[in-house]
Design a protein around this motif. Structure first.
Motif, PDB file in Angstrom:
ATOM      1  N   PHE A   1       0.766 -32.932   5.627  1.00 47.86           N
ATOM      2  CA  PHE A   1       0.247 -32.951   6.994  1.00 47.86           C
ATOM      3  C   PHE A   1      -0.338 -31.618   7.458  1.00 47.86           C
ATOM      4  O   PHE A   1      -1.135 -31.599   8.401  1.00 47.86           O
ATOM      5  CB  PHE A   1       1.357 -33.367   7.967  1.00 47.86           C
ATOM      6  CG  PHE A   1       1.771 -34.803   7.833  1.00 47.86           C
ATOM      7  CD1 PHE A   1       1.009 -35.814   8.394  1.00 47.86           C
ATOM      8  CD2 PHE A   1       2.909 -35.148   7.123  1.00 47.86           C
ATOM      9  CE1 PHE A   1       1.383 -37.144   8.267  1.00 47.86           C
ATOM     10  CE2 PHE A   1       3.296 -36.476   6.989  1.00 47.86           C
ATOM     11  CZ  PHE A   1       2.531 -37.488   7.562  1.00 47.86           C
ATOM     12  N   PHE A   2       0.042 -30.507   6.813  1.00 45.67           N
ATOM     13  CA  PHE A   2      -0.411 -29.207   7.312  1.00 45.67           C
ATOM     14  C   PHE A   2      -1.104 -28.363   6.248  1.00 45.67           C
ATOM     15  O   PHE A   2      -1.568 -27.268   6.558  1.00 45.67           O
ATOM     16  CB  PHE A   2       0.771 -28.427   7.896  1.00 45.67           C
ATOM     17  CG  PHE A   2       1.464 -29.146   9.012  1.00 45.67           C
ATOM     18  CD1 PHE A   2       0.907 -29.211  10.272  1.00 45.67           C
ATOM     19  CD2 PHE A   2       2.669 -29.796   8.779  1.00 45.67           C
ATOM     20  CE1 PHE A   2       1.543 -29.894  11.299  1.00 45.67           C
ATOM     21  CE2 PHE A   2       3.315 -30.477   9.795  1.00 45.67           C
ATOM     22  CZ  PHE A   2       2.746 -30.529  11.060  1.00 45.67           C
TER      23      PHE A   2
ATOM     24  N   ALA B   1       2.537 -24.925   3.537  1.00 52.11           N
ATOM     25  CA  ALA B   1       3.613 -25.263   2.595  1.00 52.11           C
ATOM     26  C   ALA B   1       4.043 -24.034   1.809  1.00 52.11           C
ATOM     27  O   ALA B   1       5.229 -23.853   1.511  1.00 52.11           O
ATOM     28  CB  ALA B   1       3.144 -26.364   1.644  1.00 52.11           C
ATOM     29  N   GLY B   2       3.085 -23.173   1.475  1.00 51.24           N
ATOM     30  CA  GLY B   2       3.409 -21.937   0.767  1.00 51.24           C
ATOM     31  C   GLY B   2       4.255 -21.009   1.608  1.00 51.24           C
ATOM     32  O   GLY B   2       5.204 -20.385   1.110  1.00 51.24           O
TER      33      GLY B   2
ATOM     34  N   ARG C   1       8.945 -29.923   1.920  1.00 49.99           N
ATOM     35  CA  ARG C   1       7.745 -29.291   1.371  1.00 49.99           C
ATOM     36  C   ARG C   1       6.624 -30.310   1.183  1.00 49.99           C
ATOM     37  O   ARG C   1       5.449 -30.015   1.399  1.00 49.99           O
ATOM     38  CB  ARG C   1       8.076 -28.626   0.045  1.00 49.99           C
ATOM     39  CG  ARG C   1       9.202 -27.612   0.162  1.00 49.99           C
ATOM     40  CD  ARG C   1       9.713 -27.166  -1.179  1.00 49.99           C
ATOM     41  NE  ARG C   1      11.058 -26.606  -1.080  1.00 49.99           N
ATOM     42  CZ  ARG C   1      11.786 -26.227  -2.103  1.00 49.99           C
ATOM     43  NH1 ARG C   1      11.307 -26.358  -3.321  1.00 49.99           N
ATOM     44  NH2 ARG C   1      12.993 -25.732  -1.928  1.00 49.99           N
ATOM     45  N   ILE C   2       7.009 -31.521   0.759  1.00 44.78           N
ATOM     46  CA  ILE C   2       6.007 -32.579   0.593  1.00 44.78           C
ATOM     47  C   ILE C   2       5.373 -32.924   1.935  1.00 44.78           C
ATOM     48  O   ILE C   2       4.145 -33.061   2.053  1.00 44.78           O
ATOM     49  CB  ILE C   2       6.654 -33.825  -0.039  1.00 44.78           C
ATOM     50  CG1 ILE C   2       7.123 -33.502  -1.464  1.00 44.78           C
ATOM     51  CG2 ILE C   2       5.682 -34.990  -0.054  1.00 44.78           C
ATOM     52  CD1 ILE C   2       7.937 -34.610  -2.107  1.00 44.78           C
ATOM     53  N   LEU C   3       6.205 -33.057   2.976  1.00 42.59           N
ATOM     54  CA  LEU C   3       5.684 -33.391   4.303  1.00 42.59           C
ATOM     55  C   LEU C   3       4.761 -32.296   4.836  1.00 42.59           C
ATOM     56  O   LEU C   3       3.688 -32.582   5.387  1.00 42.59           O
ATOM     57  CB  LEU C   3       6.845 -33.615   5.276  1.00 42.59           C
ATOM     58  CG  LEU C   3       7.697 -34.873   5.055  1.00 42.59           C
ATOM     59  CD1 LEU C   3       8.902 -34.863   5.981  1.00 42.59           C
ATOM     60  CD2 LEU C   3       6.865 -36.135   5.286  1.00 42.59           C
TER      61      LEU C   3
ATOM     62  N   TRP D   1       6.146 -30.267  15.162  1.00 44.49           N
ATOM     63  CA  TRP D   1       6.086 -28.829  15.430  1.00 44.49           C
ATOM     64  C   TRP D   1       5.806 -28.023  14.161  1.00 44.49           C
ATOM     65  O   TRP D   1       5.997 -26.819  14.141  1.00 44.49           O
ATOM     66  CB  TRP D   1       7.384 -28.365  16.079  1.00 44.49           C
ATOM     67  CG  TRP D   1       7.527 -28.876  17.484  1.00 44.49           C
ATOM     68  CD1 TRP D   1       7.054 -28.288  18.619  1.00 44.49           C
ATOM     69  CD2 TRP D   1       8.143 -30.093  17.889  1.00 44.49           C
ATOM     70  NE1 TRP D   1       7.357 -29.060  19.716  1.00 44.49           N
ATOM     71  CE2 TRP D   1       8.029 -30.181  19.297  1.00 44.49           C
ATOM     72  CE3 TRP D   1       8.791 -31.129  17.213  1.00 44.49           C
ATOM     73  CZ2 TRP D   1       8.532 -31.255  20.021  1.00 44.49           C
ATOM     74  CZ3 TRP D   1       9.287 -32.204  17.927  1.00 44.49           C
ATOM     75  CH2 TRP D   1       9.150 -32.257  19.314  1.00 44.49           C
ATOM     76  N   GLY D   2       5.373 -28.695  13.124  1.00 45.30           N
ATOM     77  CA  GLY D   2       4.949 -28.009  11.922  1.00 45.30           C
ATOM     78  C   GLY D   2       6.093 -27.486  11.077  1.00 45.30           C
ATOM     79  O   GLY D   2       7.238 -27.951  11.166  1.00 45.30           O
TER      80      GLY D   2
END
Length: 302
Positions: free
Chosen positions: A37-38, A43-44, A31-33, A177-178
């Motif tokens: 980055f995105f 993240a949600g 979740r932190i990454l 790849w997100g």
């Protein structure tokens, strides 16, 4: 003399705390990454898909473990009774968790918008990618019900350090790849490490991999049969609203096929009855009973 045995207790608790720490770290690095980055929106999507998928598992495993762990601890010097209770308990957990996770997977197109809202549509692919990891996580009791009752939290800690490192390496690989890449990498890592985790846990104990296979193969076969029957129904219904009636229909088809699958399996009806008997003992009121009262009705220790 008053401190006799205190060191052993402290080591036991320290390793257990370390395991919890590394487990928390591994569960949050992804979740932190993603957030870093995105952005918070992606993240949600990831966090809510993860939480929604694991909700049935956590609601089941935590209360059952609060009953099973004290009983197994009292049976640690009686291998045959320990193995009997262990196999039956794992079977009960798997018999409920597998159908729950697979039904969520088959009805993902309706479950996510029904519970989170149509604006969370982007979380559906992530939800599906996390399903294999959730399916395996539903039977994490396979190892935790051995490490803690047998006082082997040092081995549990070492395995979790190794597993956390593997999971984080997988996150780095999937990051380009997100969120979907991280979800896939997490599921792949969980699948690859599952059997080695069990073998490492059982090493030096009276338990064998066959105990887990015996406890779960019928559940797995009935679940696959039910999923195969419900999948065409889920595809025919399509992802459009209304979501709740479609989700209930998929669940009903799965439930009927799941029960039929058990009836078709060799000895399936008998095992269902044994699980129902075992379920009566996996209740909070049973946690303080004697080990003799904790074996399923009609089953001898041998």
């Amino acid at each position: 003399a008053r401190a006799e045995g205190l060191g052993t207790m402290i080591r036991f608790g320290a390793f257990l705390s370390g395991t919890s720490l590394f487990g928390t770290l591994a569960r949050n690095v992804d979740r932190i990454l993603i957030g870093r980055f995105f952005g918070p929106m992606v993240a949600g999507y990831y966090f809510n898909a993860y939480r929604l998928l694991l909700m049935p598992v956590s609601q089941l495993n935590a209360p059952l473990s609060s009953v099973a762990l004290p009983t197994l601890s009292r049976l640690q010097d009686d291998p045959e009774r320990f193995r009997l209770f262990y196999r039956r308990g794992v079977e009960v957990v798997a018999a409920v968790s597998f159908p729950a996770v697979l039904t969520c997977l088959l009805g993902a197109d309706h479950l996510v918008p029904a519970l989170l809202g149509s604006q969370w549509h982007e979380a559906i692919p992530i939800f599906k990618a996390l399903a294999p990891a959730a399916l395996l996580a539903s039977v994490n009791v396979v190892t935790s019900w051995v490490y803690i009752p047998l006082g082997r939290t040092d081995r549990q800690f070492r395995w979790h350090v190794f597993r956390s490192c593997c999971v984080m390496i997988g996150y780095v690989i999937g990051l380009p790849w997100g969120a979907l890449g991280l979800a896939i990498s997490f599921s792949v890592t969980a699948c690859v490490l599952r059997v080695p985790a069990i073998l490492y846990c059982f090493r030096g104990t009276f338990l064998r991999l066959g105990d887990v296979v015996d406890a779960t193969w019928r559940v797995g076969a009935a679940s696959v049969f039910a999923a195969a029957a419900a999948r065409p129904v889920a595809m025919r219904l399509g992802p459009e609203a209304p979501h709740i009636p479609k989700l209930l229909f998929i669940g009903a088809v799965f439930a009927v096929a799941y029960g039929l699958g058990w009836c078709l399996l060799p000895g399936g009806v008998g095992r269902l009855r044994a699980m129902l008997a075992m379920a009566r003992h996996l209740r909070p009121s049973r946690a303080m009973e004697t080990p003799e009262a904790s074996a399923p009705d009609g089953e001898s220790p041998s």
